[in-house]
Design an enzyme around this catalytic site. Structure first.
Site, PDB file in Angstrom:
ATOM      1  N   ARG A 127      10.859  92.037 -41.659  1.00 17.66           N
ATOM      2  CA  ARG A 127       9.625  93.552 -40.512  1.00 17.66           C
ATOM      3  C   ARG A 127       8.642  92.067 -40.743  1.00 17.66           C
ATOM      4  NH1 ARG A 127       8.307  99.523 -40.911  1.00 17.66           N
ATOM      5  NH2 ARG A 127       8.195  99.067 -43.061  1.00 17.66           N
ATOM      6  N   ARG A 171       9.316 102.870 -53.199  1.00 18.40           N
ATOM      7  CA  ARG A 171       9.375 103.835 -51.828  1.00 18.40           C
ATOM      8  C   ARG A 171      10.883 104.441 -51.341  1.00 18.40           C
ATOM      9  NH1 ARG A 171       7.439  99.617 -47.433  1.00 18.40           N
ATOM     10  NH2 ARG A 171       7.699 101.307 -46.265  1.00 18.40           N
TER      11      ARG A 171
HETATM   12  P1  AMP Z   1       4.855 104.477 -43.390  1.00 17.79           P
HETATM   13  O1  AMP Z   1       4.195 104.092 -42.374  1.00 17.79           O
HETATM   14  O2  AMP Z   1       5.600 105.693 -43.230  1.00 17.79           O
HETATM   15  O3  AMP Z   1       6.754 103.594 -44.195  1.00 17.79           O
HETATM   16  O4  AMP Z   1       3.389 104.992 -44.821  1.00 17.79           O
HETATM   17  C1  AMP Z   1       3.157 103.814 -45.879  1.00 17.79           C
HETATM   18  C2  AMP Z   1       2.848 104.874 -46.970  1.00 17.79           C
HETATM   19  O5  AMP Z   1       1.535 105.182 -46.325  1.00 17.79           O
HETATM   20  C3  AMP Z   1       3.725 104.360 -47.990  1.00 17.79           C
HETATM   21  O6  AMP Z   1       4.568 103.766 -48.591  1.00 17.79           O
HETATM   22  C4  AMP Z   1       2.971 105.730 -48.950  1.00 17.79           C
HETATM   23  O7  AMP Z   1       1.689 105.281 -49.246  1.00 17.79           O
HETATM   24  C5  AMP Z   1       1.782 106.267 -47.574  1.00 17.79           C
HETATM   25  N1  AMP Z   1       1.776 107.574 -46.791  1.00 17.79           N
HETATM   26  C6  AMP Z   1       2.142 107.618 -45.185  1.00 17.79           C
HETATM   27  N2  AMP Z   1       2.822 108.801 -45.084  1.00 17.79           N
HETATM   28  C7  AMP Z   1       3.182 109.600 -46.303  1.00 17.79           C
HETATM   29  C8  AMP Z   1       2.483 110.906 -45.714  1.00 17.79           C
HETATM   30  N3  AMP Z   1       2.959 111.790 -45.168  1.00 17.79           N
HETATM   31  N4  AMP Z   1       2.422 111.424 -47.374  1.00 17.79           N
HETATM   32  C9  AMP Z   1       1.989 110.333 -48.717  1.00 17.79           C
HETATM   33  N5  AMP Z   1       1.752 109.585 -48.437  1.00 17.79           N
HETATM   34  C10 AMP Z   1       1.932 108.531 -46.765  1.00 17.79           C
END
Ligand code: AMP
Length: 221
Positions: A127, A171
């Site tokens: 990605r 993750r």
């Molecule tokens: P994503 O882009 O959705 O993969 O999110 C990237 C990172 O942002 C995640 O690994 C978390 O550290 C943080 N994050 C995003 N959404 C959330 C959420 N709803 N709750 C807590 N952390 C979040």
């Protein structure tokens, strides 16, 4: 239409959300994008969130809830939204219902993009993300027209620091721990729609649009 996209990192939530938001003329709300924006701008929230994000951990629920409440206060969410990356646990699902209830709103349905681990790793390791407009690409599956440059805004493309293999594994581990309670929650509400997230993006998109049309057959998409 108020749609939530649920699934592991790399399931295609961002890709689907962007197209759906455009087709349905509603905002795409990605908590990951909002948090990255805060980190980039070095806001107080960004300073608190950065370390959790770099380690592949969830940012504390209260911080994300505050950020989301602020986003839902914006008038463009009145006609609907595509929510991507929230909720990530049961507490967040309940918080989301509360935020929406206060606005006399409810989710129409939740798409669960069920995706096998080998596909996730393959997608995330290739990605590339635009550091200006956050558009997503993939080295093999969806390359930009010019190497390293965003098709939309000509911004530079790079790998997300949390897409490195070790952080991806963390993750995924957190995702797996939390997802079953979320699935149960939305199944009990009869809102869950499962789709195989390993399929081609346009097949997944058509299935989501099909679910939306089942709820609202006058929907123009
Ligand atoms: P994503 O882009 O959705 O993969 O999110 C990237 C990172 O942002 C995640 O690994 C978390 O550290 C943080 N994050 C995003 N959404 C959330 C959420 N709803 N709750 C807590 N952390 C979040």
């Amino acid at each position: 239409m108020r749609i939530v996209l649920l699934g592991p990192p790399g399931a295609g939530k961002g890709t689907q959300a962007k197209i759906l938001a455009d087709r349905l003329q509603v905002p795409h709300i990605s908590t990951g994008d909002l948090l990255r924006e805060n980190v980039k701008n070095n806001t107080d929230l960004g300073k608190e969130a950065r370390d959790y994000m770099e380690r592949g951990l969830l940012v504390p629920d209260e911080l994300v809830a505050k950020m989301l409440t602020k986003r839902f206060a914006q008038s463009d969410t009145k006609n609907g939204f595509i929510l991507d990356g929230y909720p990530r646990n049961l507490n967040q699902a309940e918080t989301l219902d509360t935020i929406l209830q206060e606005k006399n709103m409810a989710i129409d349905f939740v798409v669960y993009l069920d995706t096998a681990e080998d596909i996730i790793i393959q997608r995330l390791s290739g990605r590339l993300v635009c550091s200006v407009c956050a558009a997503n690409y993939h080295i093999k599956n969806m390359p930009p027209k010019v190497k390293g440059v965003c098709d939309n805004c000509h911004g530079p493309l790079s790998q997300r620091t949390d897409d490195r293999e070790e952080t991806v594994r963390k993750r995924l581990q957190i995702y797996k721990k939390e997802v079953s309670s979320l699935i149960d929650y939305y199944e009990r509400q009869h809102r869950l729609r499962r789709i195989d997230g390993g399929q081609e993006a346009d097949i997944v998109l058509n299935k989501i649009i099909g679910f939306a049309k089942m709820l609202n057959d006058s929907l123009k998409v």
